[in-house]
Design a protein around this motif. Structure first.
Motif, PDB file in Angstrom:
ATOM      1  N   LEU A  52       7.820 -72.749  23.154  1.00  0.00           N
ATOM      2  CA  LEU A  52       8.846 -73.777  23.343  1.00  0.00           C
ATOM      3  C   LEU A  52      10.243 -73.184  23.210  1.00  0.00           C
ATOM      4  CD1 LEU A  52       7.257 -76.765  21.368  1.00  0.00           C
ATOM      5  CD2 LEU A  52       7.372 -76.444  23.858  1.00  0.00           C
ATOM      6  N   ALA A  53      10.413 -72.247  22.274  1.00  0.00           N
ATOM      7  CA  ALA A  53      11.731 -71.651  22.053  1.00  0.00           C
ATOM      8  C   ALA A  53      12.217 -70.894  23.284  1.00  0.00           C
ATOM      9  CB  ALA A  53      11.691 -70.727  20.843  1.00  0.00           C
ATOM     10  N   LEU A  54      11.322 -70.213  23.977  1.00  0.00           N
ATOM     11  CA  LEU A  54      11.715 -69.453  25.167  1.00  0.00           C
ATOM     12  C   LEU A  54      12.061 -70.375  26.336  1.00  0.00           C
ATOM     13  CD1 LEU A  54       9.168 -66.488  25.016  1.00  0.00           C
ATOM     14  CD2 LEU A  54      11.636 -66.383  24.628  1.00  0.00           C
ATOM     15  N   GLN A  55      11.601 -71.615  26.296  1.00  0.00           N
ATOM     16  CA  GLN A  55      11.936 -72.572  27.352  1.00  0.00           C
ATOM     17  C   GLN A  55      13.150 -73.434  26.998  1.00  0.00           C
ATOM     18  OE1 GLN A  55      10.538 -72.410  30.359  1.00  0.00           O
ATOM     19  NE2 GLN A  55       9.497 -70.645  29.418  1.00  0.00           N
ATOM     20  N   GLN A  56      13.703 -73.262  25.797  1.00  0.00           N
ATOM     21  CA  GLN A  56      14.848 -74.043  25.349  1.00  0.00           C
ATOM     22  C   GLN A  56      16.073 -73.772  26.226  1.00  0.00           C
ATOM     23  OE1 GLN A  56      15.015 -76.370  23.118  1.00  0.00           O
ATOM     24  NE2 GLN A  56      17.229 -76.672  23.245  1.00  0.00           N
ATOM     25  N   THR A  57      16.825 -74.802  26.543  1.00  0.00           N
ATOM     26  CA  THR A  57      18.050 -74.671  27.343  1.00  0.00           C
ATOM     27  C   THR A  57      19.266 -74.976  26.481  1.00  0.00           C
ATOM     28  OG1 THR A  57      17.852 -76.968  28.099  1.00  0.00           O
ATOM     29  CG2 THR A  57      16.883 -75.266  29.507  1.00  0.00           C
ATOM     30  N   GLY A  58      20.402 -74.393  26.874  1.00  0.00           N
ATOM     31  CA  GLY A  58      21.685 -74.724  26.238  1.00  0.00           C
ATOM     32  C   GLY A  58      22.003 -73.954  24.990  1.00  0.00           C
TER      33      GLY A  58
ATOM     34  N   PRO B  54      16.762 -71.515  30.918  1.00  0.00           N
ATOM     35  CA  PRO B  54      15.917 -71.375  29.728  1.00  0.00           C
ATOM     36  C   PRO B  54      16.240 -70.054  29.020  1.00  0.00           C
ATOM     37  CG  PRO B  54      14.609 -71.044  31.707  1.00  0.00           C
ATOM     38  CD  PRO B  54      15.978 -71.443  32.163  1.00  0.00           C
ATOM     39  N   PHE B  55      15.999 -70.029  27.698  1.00  0.00           N
ATOM     40  CA  PHE B  55      16.357 -68.841  26.932  1.00  0.00           C
ATOM     41  C   PHE B  55      15.570 -67.619  27.399  1.00  0.00           C
ATOM     42  CE2 PHE B  55      16.528 -66.376  22.805  1.00  0.00           C
ATOM     43  CZ  PHE B  55      17.880 -66.092  22.901  1.00  0.00           C
ATOM     44  N   ALA B  56      14.352 -67.826  27.896  1.00  0.00           N
ATOM     45  CA  ALA B  56      13.577 -66.706  28.438  1.00  0.00           C
ATOM     46  C   ALA B  56      14.324 -66.035  29.578  1.00  0.00           C
ATOM     47  CB  ALA B  56      12.209 -67.186  28.915  1.00  0.00           C
ATOM     48  N   GLU B  57      14.960 -66.830  30.432  1.00  0.00           N
ATOM     49  CA  GLU B  57      15.712 -66.277  31.565  1.00  0.00           C
ATOM     50  C   GLU B  57      16.982 -65.585  31.074  1.00  0.00           C
ATOM     51  OE1 GLU B  57      16.485 -64.872  35.094  1.00  0.00           O
ATOM     52  OE2 GLU B  57      14.652 -65.982  34.615  1.00  0.00           O
ATOM     53  N   VAL B  58      17.593 -66.119  30.015  1.00  0.00           N
ATOM     54  CA  VAL B  58      18.770 -65.466  29.424  1.00  0.00           C
ATOM     55  C   VAL B  58      18.398 -64.070  28.929  1.00  0.00           C
ATOM     56  CG1 VAL B  58      20.434 -65.544  27.513  1.00  0.00           C
ATOM     57  CG2 VAL B  58      19.877 -67.637  28.780  1.00  0.00           C
ATOM     58  N   LEU B  59      17.274 -63.968  28.209  1.00  0.00           N
ATOM     59  CA  LEU B  59      16.851 -62.664  27.699  1.00  0.00           C
ATOM     60  C   LEU B  59      16.498 -61.709  28.832  1.00  0.00           C
ATOM     61  CD1 LEU B  59      14.627 -63.636  24.625  1.00  0.00           C
ATOM     62  CD2 LEU B  59      16.966 -62.745  24.610  1.00  0.00           C
ATOM     63  N   ARG B  60      15.813 -62.223  29.861  1.00  0.00           N
ATOM     64  CA  ARG B  60      15.454 -61.358  30.992  1.00  0.00           C
ATOM     65  C   ARG B  60      16.697 -60.780  31.669  1.00  0.00           C
ATOM     66  NH1 ARG B  60      10.735 -64.726  31.752  1.00  0.00           N
ATOM     67  NH2 ARG B  60      11.920 -66.312  32.876  1.00  0.00           N
ATOM     68  N   ALA B  61      17.746 -61.578  31.773  1.00  0.00           N
ATOM     69  CA  ALA B  61      18.943 -61.141  32.496  1.00  0.00           C
ATOM     70  C   ALA B  61      19.927 -60.385  31.610  1.00  0.00           C
ATOM     71  CB  ALA B  61      19.638 -62.355  33.118  1.00  0.00           C
ATOM     72  N   ALA B  62      20.031 -60.772  30.335  1.00  0.00           N
ATOM     73  CA  ALA B  62      21.076 -60.209  29.470  1.00  0.00           C
ATOM     74  C   ALA B  62      20.552 -59.190  28.474  1.00  0.00           C
ATOM     75  CB  ALA B  62      21.780 -61.338  28.707  1.00  0.00           C
TER      76      ALA B  62
ATOM     77  N   ALA C  78      19.755 -62.210   9.834  1.00  0.00           N
ATOM     78  CA  ALA C  78      20.731 -63.297   9.908  1.00  0.00           C
ATOM     79  C   ALA C  78      20.211 -64.361  10.855  1.00  0.00           C
ATOM     80  CB  ALA C  78      22.079 -62.780  10.387  1.00  0.00           C
ATOM     81  N   LEU C  79      20.591 -65.614  10.609  1.00  0.00           N
ATOM     82  CA  LEU C  79      20.308 -66.696  11.547  1.00  0.00           C
ATOM     83  C   LEU C  79      21.458 -66.766  12.539  1.00  0.00           C
ATOM     84  CD1 LEU C  79      18.871 -69.529   9.268  1.00  0.00           C
ATOM     85  CD2 LEU C  79      17.693 -67.627  10.390  1.00  0.00           C
ATOM     86  N   ILE C  80      21.137 -66.634  13.808  1.00  0.00           N
ATOM     87  CA  ILE C  80      22.151 -66.571  14.863  1.00  0.00           C
ATOM     88  C   ILE C  80      21.987 -67.778  15.784  1.00  0.00           C
ATOM     89  CG2 ILE C  80      23.070 -65.225  16.781  1.00  0.00           C
ATOM     90  CD1 ILE C  80      23.408 -63.821  14.107  1.00  0.00           C
ATOM     91  N   LEU C  81      23.092 -68.510  15.974  1.00  0.00           N
ATOM     92  CA  LEU C  81      23.119 -69.619  16.923  1.00  0.00           C
ATOM     93  C   LEU C  81      23.573 -69.079  18.281  1.00  0.00           C
ATOM     94  CD1 LEU C  81      23.066 -72.635  17.727  1.00  0.00           C
ATOM     95  CD2 LEU C  81      25.454 -72.762  16.960  1.00  0.00           C
ATOM     96  N   PHE C  82      22.690 -69.176  19.262  1.00  0.00           N
ATOM     97  CA  PHE C  82      23.008 -68.757  20.627  1.00  0.00           C
ATOM     98  C   PHE C  82      23.360 -69.986  21.461  1.00  0.00           C
ATOM     99  CE2 PHE C  82      19.974 -65.362  19.338  1.00  0.00           C
ATOM    100  CZ  PHE C  82      20.782 -64.261  19.555  1.00  0.00           C
ATOM    101  N   SER C  83      24.371 -69.862  22.295  1.00  0.00           N
ATOM    102  CA  SER C  83      24.696 -70.890  23.291  1.00  0.00           C
ATOM    103  C   SER C  83      25.106 -70.179  24.564  1.00  0.00           C
ATOM    104  CB  SER C  83      25.805 -71.815  22.800  1.00  0.00           C
ATOM    105  OG  SER C  83      26.966 -71.080  22.458  1.00  0.00           O
ATOM    106  N   TRP C  84      24.848 -70.811  25.709  1.00  0.00           N
ATOM    107  CA  TRP C  84      25.085 -70.100  26.964  1.00  0.00           C
ATOM    108  C   TRP C  84      25.445 -71.039  28.101  1.00  0.00           C
ATOM    109  CZ3 TRP C  84      20.504 -70.396  24.302  1.00  0.00           C
ATOM    110  CH2 TRP C  84      19.465 -71.122  24.896  1.00  0.00           C
ATOM    111  N   GLU C  85      26.083 -70.468  29.082  1.00  0.00           N
ATOM    112  CA  GLU C  85      26.423 -71.137  30.340  1.00  0.00           C
ATOM    113  C   GLU C  85      25.985 -70.245  31.488  1.00  0.00           C
ATOM    114  OE1 GLU C  85      27.583 -74.040  31.011  1.00  0.00           O
ATOM    115  OE2 GLU C  85      28.050 -74.733  28.968  1.00  0.00           O
ATOM    116  N   PRO C  86      25.320 -70.771  32.519  1.00  0.00           N
ATOM    117  CA  PRO C  86      24.933 -72.169  32.711  1.00  0.00           C
ATOM    118  C   PRO C  86      23.900 -72.612  31.669  1.00  0.00           C
ATOM    119  CG  PRO C  86      24.743 -70.911  34.758  1.00  0.00           C
ATOM    120  CD  PRO C  86      24.945 -69.923  33.676  1.00  0.00           C
ATOM    121  N   ALA C  87      24.121 -73.803  31.113  1.00  0.00           N
ATOM    122  CA  ALA C  87      23.281 -74.309  30.035  1.00  0.00           C
ATOM    123  C   ALA C  87      21.876 -74.659  30.508  1.00  0.00           C
ATOM    124  CB  ALA C  87      23.938 -75.537  29.402  1.00  0.00           C
ATOM    125  N   ALA C  88      21.680 -74.809  31.812  1.00  0.00           N
ATOM    126  CA  ALA C  88      20.356 -75.180  32.328  1.00  0.00           C
ATOM    127  C   ALA C  88      19.362 -74.020  32.299  1.00  0.00           C
ATOM    128  CB  ALA C  88      20.488 -75.715  33.755  1.00  0.00           C
TER     129      ALA C  88
END
Length: 425
Positions: A100-106, A163-171, A151-161
């Motif tokens: 679920l975490a890897l599919q989280q958006t925003g 999923p975090f899995a795609e953020v990790l794959r790209a970044a 450390a606990l890290i709050l991630f936020s990203w744009e475009p917010a749509a």
């Protein structure tokens, strides 16, 4: 024979000299061309990995870990331009479930290791990247809570749509083992994954599987060997050094595992023919299944409770488990899944396998050569007994390559002596 409580073991008794030049810095061009040390009942022979089908015991069921390594290492920039490294270890919010975490958006919160964090005083750090379709994107990271070593890290990203899995794959970058001491490359993007990797979630590769090619998997099938898959998402704790004087002071990391009812039935009906685990992660998953079943037989799990194998459970439940067969444990797990109305077992394991451990579901192991004074070497010593030293001495004397990108071994204790051929009874 005196049984030593593994909590009293000293990791310093499980060491060997490993020259830096014996650590393989890169993968070989051909996966299956790696060397294969075969230890069968204490007799050692030298082969190549593509010869594996001729060396496996007849009727073997091979169990693979199909986890896929995520690009969990992020290189962010402070407003002043300095670099901060964030290594994502596990999700915290809004979901602790990895899937679920890897599919989280925003936005989401993860527990991370932080590199060069002393210069990161306050405010967010940023990663600029491009999405798969070439769109410009930005990831921001804010440190919320500093804990011991993480450390606990709050991630936020744009475009917010996204999923975090795609953020990790790209970044992100592949989290290569720290002992390689180099950044990841385009070659690593392919070679630090198994050819059968499917379920995203690991931060380290199940490296025993890196030697398999599609052609070798086809050959195993043609020769009548059975295969099955489990999922254990390998955590960064696999590289955690043992610092305690005795193993009682070493905390094992928790790793999530998923196993289907199909695989449980496959194991149940395959017995008593041999089961060989491809890698220590597959082995720990299989042995954890037994102890999960034992736990259910001791007392049904409350509805909604987490299924967990603790670090010392096998050694504390030894007397109770003495009368519980592997078949009974597997049957208990299948009954639990039917009652829960699901086909997939989700659980966690902190199992530590060390000398004096009695194996219940695994008869042999395919694995690389592990670091001195590591919990993985303890596992090998539990399987082979004192003979582990002869295996490592032979590998050092005969030019084998060590660790993640190194050569492999097929370890068959004295009870598993058969050799090669189709999957006969």
């Amino acid at each position: 024979m005196t049984v030593i409580d593994p909590r009293l073991l000293s990791i310093h008794d499980f060491t060997y000299p490993l020259p830096a030049e014996r650590i393989a810095p890169e993968p070989l061009p051909d996966r299956a061309s790696s060397r294969l040390l075969v230890s069968r009942g204490g007799e050692i022979t030298d082969k190549h990995f593509r010869e594996l089908p001729e060396e496996l015991p007849a009727g073997t069921l091979l169990i693979f870990n199909d986890t896929r390594v995520v690009r969990a290492r992020l290189l962010a920039r402070r407003p002043t331009g300095g670099q901060v490294e964030l290594f994502c270890l596990e999700p915290v919010a809004p979901h602790r479930s990895l899937e679920l975490a890897l599919q989280q958006t925003g936005q989401c919160t993860w527990r991370c290791l932080v590199g060069n964090g002393r210069r990161w005083k306050e405010g967010p750090v940023t990663v600029e990247f491009e999405t798969a379709d070439g769109q410009k994107a930005t990831l921001q990271a804010e440190r919320q809570v500093q804990e011991a070593g993480t450390a606990l890290i709050l991630f936020s990203w744009e475009p917010a749509a996204l999923p975090f899995a795609e953020v990790l794959r790209a970044a992100g970058h592949l989290p290569l083992p720290p002992y390689l001491g180099r950044p990841d490359t385009a070659t690593d993007a392919v070679r630090y994954q198994t050819v059968y990797a499917a379920a995203e979630g690991a931060v380290a590769a199940p490296t025993a599987g890196l030697h398999f090619t599609p052609e070798l998997l086809d050959e195993l099938q043609k020769q009548g060997f059975s295969t099955g898959h489990v999922t254990l998402h390998v955590g960064a704790g696999t590289f955690q050094p043992v610092k305690a004087e005795q193993m009682a002071g070493h905390p094992m990391h928790t790793e999530p595992m998923l196993v289907t009812s199909e695989l449980l039935n496959q194991l149940l009906f395959h017995r008593p023919r041999p089961v060989v685990a491809v890698g220590t992660t597959s082995l720990r998953t299989l042995e954890s299944l037994y102890w999960l079943g034992v736990g259910l037989l001791q007392g049904p799990a409350p509805a909604g409770s987490e299924l967990l194998v603790t670090q010392w459970q096998p050694y504390e439940m030894m007397e109770f488990a003495a009368s519980i067969s592997p078949e009974s444990a597997l049957t208990a797990l299948l009954s639990h899944l039917r009652a829960a109305g699901t086909d997939t077992l989700e659980a966690n394991t902190r199992l530590l396998i060390a000398p004096s451990y009695k194996f219940r579901l695994v008869d042999g192991l395919i694995t690389n050569f592990h670091q001195p004074e590591s919990t993985l070497l303890l596992l090998v010593a539990a399987l082979l007994g004192p003979g582990w030293r002869a295996v490592y001495d032979h590998a050092l004397a005969h030019g084998y390559r060590f660790l993640s990108y190194g050569d492999s071994s097929l370890l068959l204790p004295g009870t598993v002596m058969g050799k090669g051929g189709p999957g006969a009874d």
